[in-house]
Enzyme design. Structure first.
Site, PDB file in Angstrom:
ATOM      1  CG  HIS A   1      -8.797  -7.520   8.874  1.00  0.00           C
ATOM      2  ND1 HIS A   1      -7.719  -8.561   9.985  1.00  0.00           N
ATOM      3  CD2 HIS A   1      -7.685  -7.243   7.609  1.00  0.00           C
ATOM      4  CE1 HIS A   1      -6.939  -8.819   9.172  1.00  0.00           C
ATOM      5  NE2 HIS A   1      -6.415  -8.285   8.578  1.00  0.00           N
TER       6      HIS A   1
ATOM      7  CD  GLU B   1      -1.547  -2.519   0.986  1.00  0.00           C
ATOM      8  OE1 GLU B   1      -2.092  -2.671   0.742  1.00  0.00           O
ATOM      9  OE2 GLU B   1      -0.724  -2.559   1.984  1.00  0.00           O
TER      10      GLU B   1
END
Length: 355
Positions: free
Chosen positions: A153, A84
């Site tokens: 998450h 990322e």
């Protein structure tokens, strides 16, 4: 209009997305709405491209980019390694050179790996350059808890990114929201954080004929999903559905008329719409599926305290949030950790002194 809409969708989506309703609207899932918005904007502007992990050959982790590689090719739909920090840095650099990237995070939880690029490089450059260097970019992907994905998450970053000057932060609920807001985000000259909810990707909504127009852009303002006179419920993304169910329960069981406001935009926040509603109902609750501290609901409370809306309140504002714990993995505990229609209804009754 229908034929032109077909042209922007991958062939694999035609059968499921263009069934006309009796009103002349189209039935479309949130996933299809996002897909069509990106396809149209890529057709319109060659500078728009998509970059992320598995967005091309795999059609996206949630199939939001399905068919776009076949249509636009590897130059404009770019698969990257799992980094990322790297892919976001590349995209921000491309935006600083005049391109218009759409960065897909497989989850906004993973955007923490790229927080410096989003917050320091993208958000602040226009201001720090004295208005000479813009950064036109969209960061999009699923945000918040899904089901059984654990604490790392399951976070909602709306308030995190909403606190940063220079960013616009959007969070759609319906297919029409998703389509119109994403098109507006792609055309906006500022960096935009576009937070979706993976649990509603497959939900199907009516999309009006107006919203199917290639130049339809949804304003960054709140939308009244249900008009009411007794209490205002302010929320965003998937919780709009729960709040509408709670409003129906309040009406049927207690004769209470609840106004449900879908924020759509976290930053800029449509405070005027909230104030206008509070002046009418004199009661307010906020609903969000995130931690209670320093959240969107907290900001709304502060805004109400600091404006004339405070003088119209007949009771303190009630915040409905997730539990103040890392999101549990166990299904039974996870269900207890977030708001549902019953919890929302109970909060409304408390504000209205009904229990």
């Amino acid at each position: 209009m229908l034929s032109s809409f077909r042209s922007v969708l991958p062939k694999s989506l035609h059968k499921t997305s263009v069934r006309l309703a009796s009103t002349g609207s189209v039935k479309m899932s949130v996933r299809e709405a996002l897909n069509s918005a990106m396809a149209e904007e890529m057709d319109r502007d060659d500078d728009v491209f998509i970059i992320g992990e598995e967005v091309a050959q795999y059609n996206g982790a949630y199939k939001v980019t399905k068919g776009l590689l076949d249509r636009f090719g590897e130059r404009r739909v770019i698969d990257t390694p799992i980094t990322e920090m790297g892919l976001t840095g590349i995209a921000v650099g491309a935006a600083l050179k005049g391109l218009k990237p759409i960065v897909e995070f497989m989850s906004f939880n993973f955007s923490m790996q790229a927080i410096d690029q989003v917050v320091n490089s993208a958000a602040k450059t226009y201001y720090m350059s004295g208005g000479t260097q813009k950064c036109q970019i969209v960061f999009r992907g699923p945000n918040g808890a899904a089901v059984g994905v654990g604490a790392q998450h399951s976070q909602d970053f709306s308030a995190w990114y909403g606190s940063i000057p220079g960013l616009k932060v959007l969070s759609p609920f319906s297919s029409e929201d998703a389509r119109g807001l994403l098109k507006a985000a792609i055309r906006d000259p500022n960096p935009v954080v576009f937070m979706e909810n993976e649990l509603i990707y497959g939900d199907v909504f009516d999309v009006s004929e107006e919203a199917l127009d290639v130049d339809y852009l949804c304003p960054f303002t709140a939308k009244i999903e249900n008009e009411g006179t007794d209490i205002t419920i302010v929320t965003y993304t998937r919780n709009v559905e729960f709040c509408l169910t709670a409003a129906e329960m309040l009406d049927k069981q207690y004769g209470v008329s609840a106004e449900v406001i879908n924020l759509r935009s976290i930053r800029p926040m449509d405070v005027d719409a909230i104030i206008k509603s509070v002046k009418k109902t004199n009661h307010l609750i906020t609903v969000e599926s995130t931690f209670p501290a320093f959240g969107v609901g907290s900001e709304i409370c502060a805004q109400i305290m600091e404006t004339e809306a405070f003088d119209y309140l007949d009771a303190p504002v009630q915040r409905v949030t997730g539990a103040d714990v890392p999101t549990p993995y166990a299904k039974e505990l996870e269900d207890f950790a977030f708001p549902d229609p019953d919890i929302i209804t109970t909060a409304c009754k408390k504000v209205l002194s009904m229990e």
